[in-house]
Motif scaffolding. Structure first.
Motif, PDB file in Angstrom:
ATOM      1  N   VAL A 323       0.840  -1.203   0.000  1.00 13.08           N
ATOM      2  CA  VAL A 323       0.000   0.000   0.000  1.00 13.08           C
ATOM      3  C   VAL A 323       0.874   1.251   0.000  1.00 13.08           C
ATOM      4  O   VAL A 323       0.633   2.212  -0.739  1.00 13.08           O
ATOM      5  CB  VAL A 323      -0.945  -0.012   1.221  1.00 13.08           C
ATOM      6  CG1 VAL A 323      -1.621   1.341   1.409  1.00 13.08           C
ATOM      7  CG2 VAL A 323      -1.985  -1.115   1.075  1.00 13.08           C
ATOM      8  N   ALA A 349      -6.776   1.458   3.707  1.00 12.68           N
ATOM      9  CA  ALA A 349      -6.553   0.021   3.843  1.00 12.68           C
ATOM     10  C   ALA A 349      -7.092  -0.483   5.179  1.00 12.68           C
ATOM     11  O   ALA A 349      -7.604  -1.611   5.269  1.00 12.68           O
ATOM     12  CB  ALA A 349      -5.060  -0.302   3.705  1.00 12.68           C
ATOM     13  N   GLN A 409      -6.145   1.818  -4.789  1.00  9.84           N
ATOM     14  CA  GLN A 409      -6.855   0.754  -4.066  1.00  9.84           C
ATOM     15  C   GLN A 409      -8.175   0.467  -4.784  1.00  9.84           C
ATOM     16  O   GLN A 409      -9.263   0.760  -4.290  1.00  9.84           O
ATOM     17  CB  GLN A 409      -7.037   1.158  -2.607  1.00  9.84           C
ATOM     18  CG  GLN A 409      -5.706   1.304  -1.880  1.00  9.84           C
ATOM     19  CD  GLN A 409      -5.844   1.662  -0.412  1.00  9.84           C
ATOM     20  OE1 GLN A 409      -6.808   1.275   0.255  1.00  9.84           O
ATOM     21  NE2 GLN A 409      -4.870   2.394   0.107  1.00  9.84           N
TER      22      GLN A 409
END
Length: 856
Positions: A323, A349, A409
């Motif tokens: 990430v 996340a 994401q």
């Protein structure tokens, strides 16, 4: 990088995976098998810079923390205690959860008879850590990690030297209950929550809640380690130092701090171990596991995570390093915003959740409890906020989607839309109406067909699909969502009883005194129609494309004359009253949506009105230290009068609400950026970054909360644990990631049609900004924009195939003397947009390129 006062832990800042594991003291480097199992992720982690870790030592008992995985999470206080927390189920929103059920109120440790309390709290990407004071001044560390994919928490207790033998007691108190009903619903948890029973299976504490009848279930929680305890005890208490428990009353006033909610019917237990601690120290891992499918399932989850805790931790940290590796930015003139980008990616996340077997039903705002209308086998979503809103919202996610795509994401936000569609189809019978709020057991609190309002979610759904399609180029996802997107817009345009083009129903502001037609609903309806038209055209559906464009054009032509309030209000009306479309002005934050909503051709608001409206909102009647108020101050007929300054002479009927939500501030930051106002924008990006990263303001280091300290909202740590706003709220990331990636770096993908535009705008006073590994579709982009003297330079590495357009936003009043692409003179064109004057050059299909614009 400038540090915010003492917030970065010196040993762990910018540490790769193995260094983090070692520095934490919870494990050495992963064993060869573990390293091999996660080798690509480990290598990626070691290459990537992490956001570092943040620490806090002050008032730990007054600060909440959140540790999350996609199937379990934990909420407690940073001193290691577990106060009764939250208001949906009063006092029960903290502790350990595995959606859709709560498992424990808390987990406490004692060494040689002394209950441990933290002296320092550390927040890191994918874990939290507390430094504890042990007997005789010994140092003990506690690390909490929620492995993704597991309905379990791992808690590692690290005892340092010297060599000795110690007695370790572990207390756990269960509270097995479902995410719904809540405290005030019909029925409520007062009647639905059943007494838990406690047991011992030879290694673990085992808690159960079993129900028969119309809604049978077997909830279970298992607490233990891979070690066999010397002894155990069972009983009604076992809350460590929080025994005897102070129980919250059903209604206020409440004590400053409670230990259990009024509906609590949990059981307690204790495990006792004798541990030999070597000179080099020792870590013992405990698991809190649970299931709504019975004891065997919970025990299986516990065994799985305890089989190799070091591997589970390594995988978690490796995933978070991945990430961190995406969308890395370099903002030399704004290091606080740079760090906020890094932490906002982690916050997103942190927010991913998953639950199985949702039995979907509409509760009609908590008044009914009918049999399920259908089942969603697997639901995955981006949770709204912790501890009271960790479930499925349409409004929240449709804002959070902008931050999600900017962070790369893609998968979680795609899954969220799939979940919204699946639940909406079941409860609304194919009408196209998008549900508003859903708990992870399938209860739809608001958003069924016969519920009033919540029109904005349906209007925003096609735009969210189009956003994801542009950033991913995923035609299969577009096609999967297309029919529902069409029905969503048919539903919205059908909510127009007076046929004036403006749908009735609730928008984002749910306050009294508003007219039936809301500004934000009108804005998002126009945007939704334009976005749907693009989706339709890309599929060759000329009929829907024509219909949607015609519907949008009709509304756009009437928008300014219908909605601009004018006068010294310098703003749009918040709503229209029927009959006659009377303009209602109340100073709500949604007055910014015409400037915030970006249509395919640019933002909706007319430039002159946008500039006037944004300048007005920058004044102290609308903006405070940390950003934009929910409702600005000014003349009002409300009984309490006007508590703040006035910027206009309009007499509103509602009171000011000077609470600064991170979403309000995000919308203002985006609206400023849409019109090239990057100087004023910094005030709002800084506001959201500070409540996340400034030790003078934060509650949990690195977590962006729902509401900032404001004139009408006392800071969370000054409030009781039953009435706080969310300590972590996903939507605020919109005001950090989107302004940097989309507006400053100028990344504007249209990958569904094979195009990519990169047109940076340097904020005032900046000489350089850069972004690396910005995820686009199956590829990535690096971009650097600089100014040196009279030359603007934009360098890109586009690792994807797309027709590339490079450009730069020119400084106000500047002219162009020469344009070079990769060192050679090249033809260019200029266009005027809401952001300013842009110079553009076609640069082929991806690859490395450098554009130089020499100013006249």
């Amino acid at each position: 990088m400038r540090r915010v006062r003492g917030s970065i832990h010196p040993r762990l800042a910018l540490a790769p995976l193995v260094a983090v594991l070692t520095a934490l003291g919870v494990a050495g480097p992963p064993a060869p098998a573990a390293a091999a199992a996660g080798a690509p992720a480990v290598r990626a982690a070691q290459r990537a810079a992490s956001p570092g870790v943040l620490s806090e030592q002050r008032r730990l008992a007054d600060r909440r923390f959140v540790a999350t995985g996609d199937r379990a999470y934990e909420v407690g206080a940073e001193d290691g205690s577990y106060p009764a927390t939250g208001w949906h189920i009063r006092g029960e929103m903290g502790g350990f959860w595995s959606p859709p059920i709560k498992l424990l109120d808390g987990l406490w440790f004692a060494v040689d008879g002394q209950w441990l309390s933290a002296t320092r709290f550390i927040s890191g990407p994918g874990f939290v850590r507390t430094e504890l004071a042990g007997p005789g001044g010994t140092r003990i560390g506690r690390t909490d990690v929620m492995p993704d994919g597991a309905r379990a928490a791992l808690v590692g207790l690290t005892l340092g030297g010297p060599a000795r033998r110690v007695t370790l007691d572990v207390d756990a108190h269960s509270e097995l209950l479902s995410a719904y009903p809540w405290g005030w619903t019909t029925p409520s948890q007062e009647t639905v929550n059943l007494p838990d029973t406690g047991g011992f299976d030879g290694r673990n504490l085992v808690f159960r809640e079993t129900a028969t009848g119309a809604r049978p279930h077997e909830y279970a929680a298992v607490v233990g380690s891979a070690l066999t305890p010397d002894g155990h005890a069972l009983g009604p208490g076992h809350r460590g130092p929080q025994e005897p428990a102070v129980v919250c009353p059903v209604a206020d006033p409440a004590p400053p701090r409670c230990d259990d909610g009024p509906y609590g019917r949990g059981a307690g237990g204790r495990l006792t171990y004798t541990l030999d601690v070597p000179r080099t120290g020792r870590t013992v891992w405990f698991a809190v596991a649970g299931s709504d499918q019975g004891v065997a399932a919970a025990t299986g989850e516990s065994r799985r995570v305890l089989r190799s805790p070091a591997r589970a931790v390594a995988r978690k940290l490796a995933a978070r390093a991945e990430v961190a590796a995406r969308t890395r930015v370099d903002l030399p003139g704004d290091p606080l915003l740079e760090r906020s980008v890094a932490w906002s990616k982690q916050n997103l996340a942190d927010s991913v959740q998953e639950a199985h077997g949702l039995k979907v039903f509409a509760s009609r705002e908590g008044t009914q409890f009918p049999p399920p209308a259908g089942t969603v086998d697997v639901a995955r979503w981006v949770g709204a906020g912790w501890p009271d809103y960790p479930w499925i919202f349409a409004t929240d996610a449709e804002y959070t989607a902008f931050a999600s795509v900017a962070a790369g994401q893609f998968e979680p936000i795609k899954a969220h839309l799939r979940t919204l569609r699946a639940i909406s189809e079941i409860v609304n019978g194919g009408s196209g109406k998008v549900v508003h709020e859903v708990t992870p057991d399938g209860q739809v609190y608001f958003g069924a067909n016969d519920d009033p309002g919540n029109t904005d979610e349906s209007a925003k759904f096609p735009s969210t699909v189009a956003l994801i399609w542009r950033w991913t180029g995923d035609d299969a996802f577009r096609d999967e969502m297309y029919d529902f997107a069409v029905r969503a817009m048919r539903h919205v345009t059908g909510l127009d009883a007076d046929a004036d083009g403006w749908p009735e129903g609730l928008g984002n502001v749910e306050r009294a005194g508003m007219g039936a037609e809301k500004l934000d609903v009108a804005v998002y309806t126009i945007r939704g129609l334009r976005d749907l038209a693009e989706l339709a055209a890309s599929r060759g559906d000329r009929a829907i494309a024509g219909w949607a464009n015609a519907q949008a054009e009709r509304r756009e032509r009437a928008f300014e004359r219908t909605w601009w309030y004018g006068g010294d209000a310098a703003a749009y009306a918040d709503s229209l009253s029927d009959p006659g479309d009377g303009k209602v002005f109340q100073r709500h934050w949604t007055g910014l949506t015409p400037m915030e909503a970006e249509l395919p051709g640019g933002p909706l608001a007319a430039p002159a009105h946008a500039r006037a409206g944004l300048a007005q909102r920058e004044r102290d009647c609308y903006t405070g230290e940390f950003g934009l108020f929910h409702t600005g101050s000014g003349p009002t007929s409300a009984p309490a009068g006007n508590p703040g300054p006035s910027c206009d002479s309009v007499v509103s009927t509602v009171p000011a609400e000077r609470a600064t939500f991170s979403l309000n501030t995000a919308v203002m930051a985006v609206a400023e950026g849409n019109y090239g106002r990057l100087g004023p924008q910094r005030r709002y990006t800084t506001g959201n970054a500070r409540i996340q990263l400034d030790p003078a303001v934060w509650e949990m280091p690195g977590a962006m909360p729902e509401v900032a300290p404001s004139p009408d909202f006392v800071a969370n740590i000054e409030r009781d644990f039953l009435s706080r706003s969310s300590v972590l709220q996903a939507w605020g990331a919109y005001g950090v990631l989107w302004p940097v990636v989309r507006q400053q770096l100028g990344v504007d993908p249209d990958l569904g049609r094979g195009r990519l535009s990169v047109v940076p705008a340097l904020p005032p006073g900046r000489q350089r900004i850069a972004g690396h590994d910005i995820r686009l579709g199956r590829g990535s982009l690096d971009v650097t924009a600089t100014r040196s003297g009279r030359t603007l330079t934009v360098s890109v590495r586009a690792a994807l195939r797309a027709g590339l357009m490079l450009g730069a936003v020119l400084p106000a009043g500047a002219t162009v003397a020469a344009v070079r692409l990769d060192g050679r003179p090249v033809a260019s064109r200029q266009r005027t947009t809401a952001r300013g004057s842009e110079v553009l050059v076609a640069a082929g299909s991806g690859g490395r390129h450098t554009l130089a614009v020499v100013l006249g």
